[in-house]
Design an enzyme around this catalytic site. Sequence first.
Site, PDB file in Angstrom:
ATOM      1  N   CYS A  92      37.169  30.710  39.871  1.00  0.00           N
ATOM      2  CA  CYS A  92      37.767  32.009  39.620  1.00  0.00           C
ATOM      3  C   CYS A  92      37.722  32.842  40.904  1.00  0.00           C
ATOM      4  O   CYS A  92      36.669  32.986  41.521  1.00  0.00           O
ATOM      5  CB  CYS A  92      37.004  32.708  38.507  1.00  0.00           C
ATOM      6  SG  CYS A  92      37.355  34.465  38.347  1.00  0.00           S
ATOM      7  N   GLU A  93      38.860  33.371  41.321  1.00  0.00           N
ATOM      8  CA  GLU A  93      38.891  34.121  42.572  1.00  0.00           C
ATOM      9  C   GLU A  93      38.238  35.500  42.455  1.00  0.00           C
ATOM     10  O   GLU A  93      37.975  36.147  43.462  1.00  0.00           O
ATOM     11  CB  GLU A  93      40.324  34.280  43.061  1.00  0.00           C
ATOM     12  CG  GLU A  93      41.208  35.155  42.218  1.00  0.00           C
ATOM     13  CD  GLU A  93      42.609  35.280  42.792  1.00  0.00           C
ATOM     14  OE1 GLU A  93      43.234  36.331  42.586  1.00  0.00           O
ATOM     15  OE2 GLU A  93      43.093  34.327  43.450  1.00  0.00           O
ATOM     16  N   HIS A  94      37.951  35.931  41.247  1.00  0.00           N
ATOM     17  CA  HIS A  94      37.344  37.246  41.067  1.00  0.00           C
ATOM     18  C   HIS A  94      35.826  37.233  41.235  1.00  0.00           C
ATOM     19  O   HIS A  94      35.248  38.191  41.739  1.00  0.00           O
ATOM     20  CB  HIS A  94      37.696  37.803  39.683  1.00  0.00           C
ATOM     21  CG  HIS A  94      39.167  37.942  39.457  1.00  0.00           C
ATOM     22  ND1 HIS A  94      39.772  37.687  38.251  1.00  0.00           N
ATOM     23  CD2 HIS A  94      40.158  38.303  40.309  1.00  0.00           C
ATOM     24  CE1 HIS A  94      41.065  37.885  38.354  1.00  0.00           C
ATOM     25  NE2 HIS A  94      41.337  38.257  39.592  1.00  0.00           N
ATOM     26  N   HIS A  95      35.186  36.135  40.779  1.00  0.00           N
ATOM     27  CA  HIS A  95      33.717  36.078  40.835  1.00  0.00           C
ATOM     28  C   HIS A  95      33.188  34.832  41.538  1.00  0.00           C
ATOM     29  O   HIS A  95      31.973  34.672  41.674  1.00  0.00           O
ATOM     30  CB  HIS A  95      33.133  36.117  39.414  1.00  0.00           C
ATOM     31  CG  HIS A  95      33.523  37.340  38.641  1.00  0.00           C
ATOM     32  ND1 HIS A  95      34.581  37.359  37.743  1.00  0.00           N
ATOM     33  CD2 HIS A  95      33.009  38.595  38.637  1.00  0.00           C
ATOM     34  CE1 HIS A  95      34.692  38.558  37.211  1.00  0.00           C
ATOM     35  NE2 HIS A  95      33.767  39.339  37.741  1.00  0.00           N
ATOM     36  N   GLN A 151      43.859  31.417  36.158  1.00  0.00           N
ATOM     37  CA  GLN A 151      44.458  30.353  35.349  1.00  0.00           C
ATOM     38  C   GLN A 151      45.958  30.533  35.185  1.00  0.00           C
ATOM     39  O   GLN A 151      46.717  29.544  35.185  1.00  0.00           O
ATOM     40  CB  GLN A 151      43.767  30.291  33.987  1.00  0.00           C
ATOM     41  CG  GLN A 151      44.248  29.147  33.115  1.00  0.00           C
ATOM     42  CD  GLN A 151      43.452  29.033  31.831  1.00  0.00           C
ATOM     43  OE1 GLN A 151      42.264  29.332  31.798  1.00  0.00           O
ATOM     44  NE2 GLN A 151      44.104  28.603  30.753  1.00  0.00           N
ATOM     45  N   HIS A 153      35.872  29.722  31.006  1.00  0.00           N
ATOM     46  CA  HIS A 153      35.601  30.478  32.223  1.00  0.00           C
ATOM     47  C   HIS A 153      34.142  30.916  32.257  1.00  0.00           C
ATOM     48  O   HIS A 153      33.692  31.653  31.371  1.00  0.00           O
ATOM     49  CB  HIS A 153      36.515  31.711  32.296  1.00  0.00           C
ATOM     50  CG  HIS A 153      37.944  31.375  32.539  1.00  0.00           C
ATOM     51  ND1 HIS A 153      38.596  31.710  33.711  1.00  0.00           N
ATOM     52  CD2 HIS A 153      38.856  30.719  31.774  1.00  0.00           C
ATOM     53  CE1 HIS A 153      39.856  31.282  33.645  1.00  0.00           C
ATOM     54  NE2 HIS A 153      40.034  30.688  32.482  1.00  0.00           N
ATOM     55  N   CYS A 203      32.843  33.005  34.123  1.00  0.00           N
ATOM     56  CA  CYS A 203      32.716  34.457  34.289  1.00  0.00           C
ATOM     57  C   CYS A 203      32.669  35.172  32.940  1.00  0.00           C
ATOM     58  O   CYS A 203      32.233  36.327  32.870  1.00  0.00           O
ATOM     59  CB  CYS A 203      33.848  35.014  35.153  1.00  0.00           C
ATOM     60  SG  CYS A 203      35.499  34.707  34.495  1.00  0.00           S
TER      61      CYS A 203
END
Length: 226
Positions: free
Chosen positions: A117-120, A158, A186, A188
Amino acid sequence: MACPAAGEELPRPCCNGYSELPSAEARRALVRYGPEEAAEGGELPALEDAYLSILQRLGENPARQGLLLTPRRAAKAMQFLTKGYQETIEDILNDAIFDEDHNEMVIIKDIDMFSLCEHHLVPFFGKVHIGYLPIKKVVGLSKLARIVEIFSRRLQVQERLTRQIALAITEALKPAGVAVIVEASHMCMVMRGVQKMNSKTITSTMLGVLREDPKAREEFLTLIKN
């Protein structure tokens, strides 16, 4: 134990009780690069220093035995988990598109997928289902799994991953239609945040006939369920 020289400062304790961390240069003197690692260029040492800094900010001591090689291991793992940035569809297909008088649906389902995941920067993973309606051209079946690998081995969301897979197949084969469905868990949402252990995210991209024709779309959805 030797006493410090006059004027020499004692190592300051970190919040976890270990001595203050050594500099990146001092630590690198303890952990040598082999010929293969040295040949990889400047990316690996830079990533290693970044992970070393993370451990320092967490109050850990990368000089202790259990963590001495952790920054390097983490850097090499991150290089592997994002190796899709170094690959292209052209390299993967490698002349594996064949002329074939076949115009019925081709489906590969339950392709294992792992991504970050590019956010976390935590994993999400699951299954990918791919279907396409060829127009006189088919691709080696393993290449569809390799296309999944190229785009999943990047920092992703995704929704974008699903569409990138579908567009890559469309560009390579020019089929009548393409359908891609991704089902993933996920971390996250599992390890942090709302901490919902059993949640799954399902995304889809339908292109061409598989978007426009309800019967073709229903055939794909039925086949991936069976």
